[in-house]
Design a protein around this motif. Structure first.
Motif, short mmCIF file in Angstrom:
data_model
loop_
_atom_site.label_atom_id
_atom_site.label_comp_id
_atom_site.label_asym_id
_atom_site.label_seq_id
_atom_site.Cartn_x
_atom_site.Cartn_y
_atom_site.Cartn_z
N HIS A 1 -1.13 -23.98 17.93
CA HIS A 1 -1.57 -25.29 18.42
C HIS A 1 -2.75 -25.82 17.59
O HIS A 1 -2.74 -26.98 17.14
N GLN A 2 -3.75 -24.97 17.34
CA GLN A 2 -4.94 -25.40 16.60
C GLN A 2 -4.63 -25.65 15.13
O GLN A 2 -5.14 -26.60 14.53
N ASP A 3 -3.77 -24.81 14.53
CA ASP A 3 -3.35 -25.02 13.14
C ASP A 3 -2.71 -26.40 12.98
O ASP A 3 -2.97 -27.11 12.01
N ILE A 4 -1.84 -26.72 13.92
CA ILE A 4 -1.10 -27.98 13.86
C ILE A 4 -2.06 -29.16 14.01
O ILE A 4 -2.01 -30.12 13.24
N LEU A 5 -2.95 -29.07 14.98
CA LEU A 5 -3.92 -30.14 15.21
C LEU A 5 -4.82 -30.34 13.99
O LEU A 5 -5.05 -31.47 13.55
N ASN A 6 -5.29 -29.24 13.41
CA ASN A 6 -6.16 -29.33 12.23
C ASN A 6 -5.44 -29.98 11.06
O ASN A 6 -6.03 -30.77 10.32
N GLY A 7 -4.17 -29.64 10.87
CA GLY A 7 -3.40 -30.21 9.78
C GLY A 7 -3.26 -31.72 9.90
O GLY A 7 -3.33 -32.44 8.91
N VAL A 8 -3.07 -32.20 11.13
CA VAL A 8 -2.96 -33.64 11.36
C VAL A 8 -4.33 -34.31 11.18
O VAL A 8 -4.43 -35.38 10.56
N LEU A 9 -5.37 -33.70 11.69
CA LEU A 9 -6.72 -34.26 11.57
C LEU A 9 -7.18 -34.34 10.12
O LEU A 9 -7.90 -35.26 9.73
N ASP A 10 -6.75 -33.36 9.30
CA ASP A 10 -7.15 -33.33 7.89
C ASP A 10 -6.23 -34.15 6.99
O ASP A 10 -6.38 -34.12 5.77
N TYR A 11 -5.26 -34.84 7.59
CA TYR A 11 -4.30 -35.67 6.85
C TYR A 11 -3.38 -34.85 5.95
O TYR A 11 -2.74 -35.39 5.05
N ALA A 12 -3.30 -33.53 6.17
CA ALA A 12 -2.40 -32.69 5.38
C ALA A 12 -0.97 -32.80 5.88
O ALA A 12 -0.03 -32.44 5.17
N LEU A 13 -0.80 -33.28 7.12
CA LEU A 13 0.52 -33.41 7.73
C LEU A 13 0.80 -34.85 8.13
O LEU A 13 -0.13 -35.59 8.49
N ASP A 14 2.07 -35.23 8.07
CA ASP A 14 2.47 -36.52 8.64
C ASP A 14 2.51 -36.41 10.16
O ASP A 14 2.05 -37.30 10.88
N PHE A 15 3.10 -35.30 10.64
CA PHE A 15 3.29 -35.10 12.07
C PHE A 15 3.04 -33.64 12.45
O PHE A 15 3.13 -32.74 11.61
N GLY A 16 2.77 -33.44 13.72
CA GLY A 16 2.74 -32.11 14.30
C GLY A 16 3.46 -32.16 15.63
O GLY A 16 3.56 -33.23 16.25
N ILE A 17 3.95 -31.02 16.07
CA ILE A 17 4.50 -30.92 17.42
C ILE A 17 3.71 -29.84 18.14
O ILE A 17 3.70 -28.67 17.70
N VAL A 18 3.03 -30.21 19.20
CA VAL A 18 2.14 -29.30 19.91
C VAL A 18 2.59 -29.15 21.37
O VAL A 18 3.25 -30.04 21.91
N PRO A 19 2.25 -28.02 22.00
CA PRO A 19 2.68 -27.79 23.39
C PRO A 19 1.82 -28.47 24.45
O PRO A 19 2.09 -28.34 25.64
N GLN A 20 0.80 -29.21 23.99
CA GLN A 20 -0.09 -29.83 24.97
C GLN A 20 -0.79 -31.03 24.33
O GLN A 20 -1.14 -31.00 23.14
#
Length: 302
Positions: A135-154
Motif C-alpha cells: 500500500h505505501q509503495d504504491i502511494l509513494n510511487g503516485v506521490l512521486d509522479y513515478a506512476l500514472d496510477f496505483g491500485i490500493v486496498p484503502q
C-alpha cells in the motif's frame, strides 16, 4: 545559481532517470545507447545547474542524495510531460505509449489479470508496465509522479490524491484444517502459540491483522514475512501458522479443504480503488485506460 530553465535539457532528465532506476552508470548508458562517460557528464552538468549533488557515487553505481530525491519528482514529471506531448501531437485518436501502474500481488492475480488480458487484446499498441508493491509503495510511487496510477486496498484520504473506488474485497484469517479444528474446540486464544504469516509490516493486511488479533486478546509473538502470496498459501496449508488473506485468493483452497477460515466474529473487508495524483496531467491514453478500467470493474460488479 545558473538559470535552471535556460540550462536544462531533456537528455539530462533522461540520464538522471536512467541512473536512478538502473543504479549503475554502465547500465544507464546501455539503456540510453550512450557511452558511460556521456551519462557521467550529463549528471555532472545537471548537478552544476541545480547547484546540488544529486547522487552519491559508489564503486557499483549511484544512490540519490536528499536533493536528488526532491529532484526526482520533477524529473519524472518532465519525462511524463514529454511522453504526453508526443502522444497528443502524433496520434490524438489512437491509444499508444506506456502506462505505469502498481498494485498488490494478490489483487493483480485475482482481479487485475483478466482485465489486463482483455485490455491488451483491445489496445495492442499500449505498453502496460505493471509493478507489485505494498500500500505505501504504491502511494509513494503516485506521490512521486513515478506512476500514472496505483491500485490500493484503502482510500489514502489525502488532498493531493484522487481515489476511485472499484471493488470491495472480503478478507479472512485462514489456517490448515488441524489448526482450524483446534481453534473451534479451544478458542482463538490458541493462536497465541501459532506463527503469524504475512507480506510484511508495511502491508496493510499485516497492520489490520495485528489490530484485529490484539482486540481478540491475541499477541503476535512470532511472525514470518513472505513477499509471495503463493508461498504464504502453501506454508499455511502445510500447518505452519495462519494468515490474513483475500477470500478470493484462497477460493480453491477453501473449496478443497486445504485451508479453513478461522471464526472471527466481525467481517473484514477493504475498499480497493484506483489512485492518481491530483496534479498529474493524464495523457489521452492514460485517460482512456482509466475509463476502461473503471468500466470493467463496474461491469464486473453488476
Amino acid at each position: 545559481m545558473i538559470d535552471v530553465i535556460d540550462s536544462l535539457e531533456g537528455r539530462f532528465f533522461q540520464a538522471f532517470i536512467a541512473l536512478l532506476e538502473e543504479k549503475s552508470f554502465s547500465r544507464a548508458a546501455d539503456r540510453l545507447g550512450y557511452v558511460q562517460s556521456t551519462v557521467t557528464t550529463h549528471i555532472q552538468q545537471l548537478e552544476k545547474i541545480c547547484g546540488q549533488k544529486l547522487f552519491h557515487r559508489f564503486p557499483r553505481g549511484g544512490e540519490l542524495t536528499e536533493a536528488g530525491k526532491i529532484f526526482s519528482k520533477y524529473a519524472y514529471q518532465y519525462i511524463h510531460l514529454s511522453q504526453s506531448i508526443k502522444e497528443s501531437m502524433s496520434e490524438l485518436d489512437q491509444q499508444c505509449g506506456t502506462i505505469h501502474i502498481r498494485t498488490q500481488e494478490s489483487f493483480f492475480l485475482t482481479r487485475m489479470l483478466p482485465f489486463m488480458q482483455e485490455y491488451m487484446k483491445n489496445f495492442p499498441r499500449v505498453n502496460l508496465r505493471i509493478e507489485e508493491g505494498t500500500h505505501q509503495d504504491i502511494l509513494n510511487g503516485v506521490l512521486d509522479y513515478a506512476l500514472d496510477f496505483g491500485i490500493v486496498p484503502q482510500n489514502p484520504k489525502r488532498h493531493d490524491i484522487l481515489f476511485y473506488p472499484i471493488l470491495e474485497e472480503t478478507i479472512v484469517f485462514a489456517a490448515s484444517e488441524n489448526i482450524a479444528r483446534q481453534v473451534e474446540s479451544s478458542g482463538v486464544q490458541i493462536l497465541n502459540d501459532e506463527l503469524f504469516i504475512s507480506s510484511g509490516t508495511s502491508c496493510l493486511y499485516h497492520t489490520t491483522a495485528i489490530d484485529v488479533l490484539k482486540n481478540a486478546g491475541i499477541l503476535v509473538k512470532d511472525a514470518l514475512e513472505l513477499s509471495s502470496l503463493e508461498m504464504i498459501k502453501q506454508i499455511v496449508s502445510c500447518g505452519k501458522g495462519f494468515a490474513l488473506l483475500p477470500e478470493i485468493a484462497i477460493h480453491n483452497e477453501l473449496k478443497t479443504g486445504r485451508l479453513e477460515p478461522l471464526p472471527f466474529s466481525s467481517k473484514m473487508s477493504f475498499s480497493h480503488g484506483l489512485i492518481v495524483h491530483k496534479n498529474r496531467e493524464l495523457s489521452f491514453t492514460a485517460k482512456s485506460f482509466q475509463t476502461e478500467l473503471l468500466h470493467y470493474f463496474n461491469r464486473y460488479l453488476s
